[in-house]
Design a protein around this motif. Structure first.
Motif, mmCIF file in Angstrom:
data_model
loop_
_atom_site.group_PDB
_atom_site.id
_atom_site.type_symbol
_atom_site.label_atom_id
_atom_site.label_comp_id
_atom_site.label_asym_id
_atom_site.label_seq_id
_atom_site.Cartn_x
_atom_site.Cartn_y
_atom_site.Cartn_z
ATOM 1 N N PHE A 1 93.129 -22.556 -10.986
ATOM 2 C CA PHE A 1 92.524 -23.201 -12.155
ATOM 3 C C PHE A 1 92.428 -24.700 -11.856
ATOM 4 O O PHE A 1 93.224 -25.228 -11.081
ATOM 5 C CB PHE A 1 93.394 -22.959 -13.402
ATOM 6 N N PRO A 2 91.424 -25.391 -12.441
ATOM 7 C CA PRO A 2 91.341 -26.840 -12.218
ATOM 8 C C PRO A 2 92.661 -27.533 -12.506
ATOM 9 O O PRO A 2 93.398 -27.112 -13.409
ATOM 10 C CB PRO A 2 90.257 -27.275 -13.221
ATOM 11 N N PRO A 3 92.970 -28.562 -11.705
ATOM 12 C CA PRO A 3 92.073 -29.277 -10.793
ATOM 13 C C PRO A 3 91.923 -28.675 -9.408
ATOM 14 O O PRO A 3 91.292 -29.317 -8.544
ATOM 15 C CB PRO A 3 92.741 -30.656 -10.705
ATOM 16 N N TYR A 4 92.488 -27.490 -9.130
ATOM 17 C CA TYR A 4 92.318 -26.906 -7.797
ATOM 18 C C TYR A 4 90.880 -26.439 -7.608
ATOM 19 O O TYR A 4 90.292 -25.833 -8.493
ATOM 20 C CB TYR A 4 93.304 -25.755 -7.601
ATOM 21 N N ASP B 1 90.331 -31.345 -7.146
ATOM 22 C CA ASP B 1 89.126 -32.064 -7.541
ATOM 23 C C ASP B 1 89.277 -32.406 -9.022
ATOM 24 O O ASP B 1 89.019 -31.562 -9.888
ATOM 25 C CB ASP B 1 87.891 -31.191 -7.299
ATOM 26 N N PRO B 2 89.728 -33.618 -9.339
ATOM 27 C CA PRO B 2 89.981 -33.977 -10.743
ATOM 28 C C PRO B 2 88.765 -33.798 -11.649
ATOM 29 O O PRO B 2 88.916 -33.566 -12.854
ATOM 30 C CB PRO B 2 90.404 -35.447 -10.656
ATOM 31 N N ASP B 3 87.552 -33.882 -11.078
ATOM 32 C CA ASP B 3 86.347 -33.717 -11.888
ATOM 33 C C ASP B 3 86.261 -32.336 -12.534
ATOM 34 O O ASP B 3 85.633 -32.165 -13.583
ATOM 35 C CB ASP B 3 85.089 -33.929 -11.029
ATOM 36 N N LEU B 4 86.882 -31.343 -11.908
ATOM 37 C CA LEU B 4 86.769 -29.978 -12.426
ATOM 38 C C LEU B 4 87.382 -29.824 -13.812
ATOM 39 O O LEU B 4 87.003 -28.929 -14.570
ATOM 40 C CB LEU B 4 87.429 -28.989 -11.465
ATOM 41 N N VAL B 5 88.335 -30.683 -14.140
ATOM 42 C CA VAL B 5 88.978 -30.602 -15.452
ATOM 43 C C VAL B 5 87.947 -30.781 -16.566
ATOM 44 O O VAL B 5 88.095 -30.233 -17.668
ATOM 45 C CB VAL B 5 90.095 -31.653 -15.552
ATOM 46 N N ARG B 6 86.861 -31.508 -16.271
ATOM 47 C CA ARG B 6 85.824 -31.734 -17.287
ATOM 48 C C ARG B 6 85.121 -30.445 -17.695
ATOM 49 O O ARG B 6 84.539 -30.363 -18.783
ATOM 50 C CB ARG B 6 84.812 -32.758 -16.769
ATOM 51 N N LEU B 7 85.181 -29.426 -16.831
ATOM 52 C CA LEU B 7 84.566 -28.145 -17.177
ATOM 53 C C LEU B 7 85.246 -27.482 -18.366
ATOM 54 O O LEU B 7 84.646 -26.645 -19.040
ATOM 55 C CB LEU B 7 84.631 -27.201 -15.981
ATOM 56 N N CYS B 8 86.492 -27.829 -18.605
ATOM 57 C CA CYS B 8 87.263 -27.189 -19.681
ATOM 58 C C CYS B 8 86.939 -27.756 -21.052
ATOM 59 O O CYS B 8 87.411 -27.229 -22.071
ATOM 60 C CB CYS B 8 88.763 -27.334 -19.419
ATOM 61 N N GLY B 9 86.179 -28.842 -21.097
ATOM 62 C CA GLY B 9 85.767 -29.402 -22.383
ATOM 63 C C GLY B 9 86.905 -29.930 -23.231
ATOM 64 O O GLY B 9 86.807 -29.935 -24.462
ATOM 65 N N GLY B 10 88.009 -30.367 -22.603
ATOM 66 C CA GLY B 10 89.131 -30.912 -23.356
ATOM 67 C C GLY B 10 89.917 -29.883 -24.137
ATOM 68 O O GLY B 10 90.663 -30.226 -25.063
#
Length: 399
Positions: free
Chosen positions: A14-17, A50-59
């Motif tokens: 799961f993000p951030p992986y 990849d810290p950017d992937l966390v944005r996929l979760c929409g907070g």
């Protein structure tokens, strides 16, 4: 302070992986729009972050635990380790906030469903939604895929749970088969990305009554498309030469996938057409592919580069003139059970998509702008001619 999450996500990656499994699980969270707590594996040994992937979760992620279980794709000790540490985390969180109402897990990786099965056994009232990315117990050629399980306490508990649900457990010690059976017998809904995948997995099920149960609770749901704003979230320095039509391919060149025929087609193009197209390949082993491209005299028409981050990939997908996606090649007479995950990302970009497809596959059923059959070079040549004549948006060549 935000309210506690009532939905738990058991996703080994799961993000951030950075991994396709992580991306799809995060997109599922965003698509559902409900706050979640996440239990994943600390995958630093085999995956970068990849810290950017966390944005996929929409907070929507409230708690996130990357448990320090041994990391492996499918070894039984790593599965049991993740299951035990994940279950401890789940129980501790419930002590703090009260019981969860629902649970989501996704395989790949198989360990995700083993943790979810342990949670479901501990809390029978929780609603478990289990997703399969692909068939686990059989590969693309229909051969049995093996991952040895141990006949230990974890397997004994799972065997008892399957029997208590009224079904026959597998006779084998194949962890992949046990993963499928655990979800089939215990989950409240079982999600497949396409109908062919569902049918192939149910045909391979050892228990007809269990297969009938899954038919009743099955959900067919292609991977979600990312939110539109993420396609403009990250710029890329990749240069796109003006005056040429740019085709983007993001992924590996596999022996059992038909995309290598695109290189054959490029080699057959007349010089005036080939000067108008460029194939950009972003892949895991760029040096190896570049050597092949040079040896075949295609360096003028193919650019090879390493994988880029997910948000950069989305931005590049929007800038290309066409995007290439390809089917896995399945055995003669078989139904292709795979729908490439890239399709869900491509379709949100607004860029035309070329599918190299098997007739009747899940990808073949999608609204592709161009299509050619796998291993049909002359058809690929015709598609390349059509792409070379596309109207070009000058803004796409800007970095």
């Amino acid at each position: 302070m935000s309210a506690p999450a009532r939905r738990l996500v058991a996703s080994y990656c799961f993000p951030p992986y950075s991994d396709t499994a992580a991306v799809v699980a995060a997109k599922r969270v965003h698509a559902r729009g409900e706050a979640v707590d996440v239990i994943c594996n600390a995958m630093d040994a085999i995956r970068h972050q990849d810290p950017d992937l966390v944005r996929l979760c929409g907070g929507l992620v409230r708690r996130h635990a990357a448990v320090p279980s041994r990391t492996a794709f499918s070894s039984w000790p790593s599965i049991v380790d993740y299951q035990q540490l994940g279950l401890q985390t789940f129980l501790r969180w419930e002590e703090l906030q009260g019981e969860y109402e629902s649970l989501y897990s996704r395989a790949q990786f198989a360990a995700s469903h083993f943790l979810a099965a342990a949670v479901k056994t501990a809390r029978p009232g929780i609603v478990w939604d289990a997703e399969f990315s692909d068939p686990l117990s059989h590969d693309v050629l229909g051969r049995v895929r093996e991952a040895p399980a141990h006949d230990d306490r974890s397997l004994a508990r799972l065997r008892s749970a399957v029997e208590a649900a009224g079904f026959r457990p597998p006779m084998s010690l194949n962890a992949f088969e046990w993963c499928e059976v655990a979800a089939f017998a215990l989950a409240d809904s079982v999600m497949f990305t396409n109908a062919h995948q569902r049918d192939a997995m149910l045909e391979g099920c050892h228990d007809a009554e269990l297969a009938a149960r899954v038919e009743r609770v099955a959900v067919v749901s292609p991977h979600p498309t990312p939110p539109a704003e993420l396609y403009a979230a990250r710029t890329s320095g990749v240069r796109l030469e003006p005056g040429r039509r740019h085709i983007g391919y993001f992924g590996n060149f596999y022996a059992n996938r038909g995309v290598t025929g695109v290189l054959d087609a490029l080699a057959l193009l007349p010089d005036d057409v080939r000067r108008r197209v460029v194939l950009h390949v972003f892949t895991s082993k760029p040096e190896e592919l570049h050597a092949v491209v040079v040896a075949r005299g295609l360096a003028d028409a193919v650019r090879v580069a390493p994988f880029v981050g997910y948000l950069e990939f989305l931005g590049l997908a929007r800038r290309m003139d066409c995007l290439l996606v390809n089917d896995a090649v399945s055995p003669p007479g078989g139904r292709n059970p795979f729908l490439p995950s890239k399709w869900s990302d491509y379709r949100g970009s607004g860029t035309p998509v070329w599918g190299v497809v098997e007739e009747g596959s899940a990808l073949d059923a999608q609204p592709l702008d161009f299509r050619s059959p796998v291993e049909h070079v002359s058809a690929a040549v015709q598609v390349l001619r059509r792409i070379s004549a596309l109207q070009h948006d000058p803004s796409k060549t800007l970095a």
